[in-house]
Scaffold this active site. Sequence first.
Site, mmCIF file in Angstrom:
data_model
loop_
_atom_site.group_PDB
_atom_site.id
_atom_site.type_symbol
_atom_site.label_atom_id
_atom_site.label_comp_id
_atom_site.label_asym_id
_atom_site.label_seq_id
_atom_site.Cartn_x
_atom_site.Cartn_y
_atom_site.Cartn_z
ATOM 1 N N TRP A 245 78.705 11.593 51.121
ATOM 2 C CA TRP A 245 77.387 10.976 50.913
ATOM 3 C C TRP A 245 76.302 11.782 51.622
ATOM 4 O O TRP A 245 75.239 12.064 51.048
ATOM 5 C CB TRP A 245 77.413 9.541 51.428
ATOM 6 C CG TRP A 245 76.081 8.856 51.407
ATOM 7 C CD1 TRP A 245 75.142 8.831 52.412
ATOM 8 C CD2 TRP A 245 75.519 8.111 50.320
ATOM 9 N NE1 TRP A 245 74.045 8.100 52.032
ATOM 10 C CE2 TRP A 245 74.243 7.649 50.749
ATOM 11 C CE3 TRP A 245 75.962 7.768 49.052
ATOM 12 C CZ2 TRP A 245 73.416 6.869 49.938
ATOM 13 C CZ3 TRP A 245 75.138 6.999 48.241
ATOM 14 C CH2 TRP A 245 73.879 6.558 48.680
ATOM 15 N N TYR B 176 77.797 8.833 43.389
ATOM 16 C CA TYR B 176 76.606 9.372 42.743
ATOM 17 C C TYR B 176 75.760 8.263 42.123
ATOM 18 O O TYR B 176 74.532 8.286 42.199
ATOM 19 C CB TYR B 176 77.002 10.387 41.673
ATOM 20 C CG TYR B 176 77.728 11.594 42.210
ATOM 21 C CD1 TYR B 176 77.345 12.202 43.402
ATOM 22 C CD2 TYR B 176 78.821 12.134 41.523
ATOM 23 C CE1 TYR B 176 78.021 13.302 43.896
ATOM 24 C CE2 TYR B 176 79.496 13.244 42.012
ATOM 25 C CZ TYR B 176 79.095 13.815 43.201
ATOM 26 O OH TYR B 176 79.753 14.900 43.691
#
Length: 302
Positions: free
Chosen positions: A219, A253
Site C-alpha cells: 500500500w 488498488y
Amino acid sequence: MASATPISSSFSIKNPLLKSEHPPYTKHLSLSFTPLTPNPTHPLLLIHKFDRYTFITPLSSTSSSSDSYLNDPTSTGRFINPQDIQNLQILQDFRYSHKIKTGSLRVSVLRAEEIEIAVRLLAESFAESMLVPHSYVNLLGFLVKQYVMERRALRPHAATLVGFYEGEDGIEELAGTVEVAFDAIGANVSPPTPIPPKGYPYICNMAVKKALRRKGIGWHLLKASEELISQMTTLKDVYLHCRMIDMAPLNMYTKAGYTVIKTDNILTWLTLQRRKHLMRKTLPSLTDQSSDILVSGNNLIT
C-alpha cells in the site's frame, strides 16, 4: 567570462523509443557553448552549457557513496534540458516515510549500491509469480539486472523505488520495490495488454518480500509512487496492470481509488499469459493529498 564559441558538429542520436534494428537519426547542429567551472562538490563531471541544454559526461567509473544523480558514474553522457535537471533533483531528494505494523517504512529512489539486493528481490518475486523452480532465480536475476540497469538509465523519465523496513529490533532490510514511468520516454517499448495510453504515468513491477507481506508495505509503495508522480509531472491520470487472479492486489488498488477501464479478452490465454485488468486513477493535486505522508522529499506480489 569567456565569450561563447560557436561549434558546428554532426552526431547520431538513437531514439530510445525505437527498436534496436532502426538506424540512428543523424542531425547536423550548430551550437554555442560557454565552458563552466566544474562544481568542486561534483569532481566526476565535466559540464558544458549548450544553449538551453546541458551535456553531462561522467569521467570515472568509481562509485560515489552519495550516488548524486548529477554525479552518478552509472549514467551515460547525454543532453538534458533544465526541466530534466530539476526532475533529477526531485528524484535525488525524494523520501516517503510511514509507521506500519511493528515498525516503520522509508521509501526512496533506487541507488547504485542498492541494485543487487533489489534485483534479488525482483528475481525471487518473478520466480514465484511465474511458478518456476527456485533454481531459476539466478538466471532470472541476470535478466532482471540488465532490465533494471536499462530502466535506471532512463532517469528522470522513469525511476525504481525501494522500500526499507525497520522492525522493533532496529534492523533495517529491503522490504519491497516498485517501478514508475513518468512519460513517453520512460515508457516500456513493449507494454503489457491492455495497452495503456502512451505518455501517461504508469506503475509496474511491484514486489514485496515474502516474509514482510500483510504489513501494508505494498500500500505504501503505491502511495509513494503516486506522491512522486505528483512531483514529477502535471499529468494526473495514472495507470497500472493487475492480473485477474491476483485478488489481494486488485482489492488494494480498488481501495486506493483505481478503477478497471479495460480487461484482456479470453484469447490472451492462447499466448500462455494471464488475463489482466488495466486500471486508472486520477490523482488529486499536491495540496489535496493527506497530511500524514512525510515527504522531503504490476504488479507482482503485494
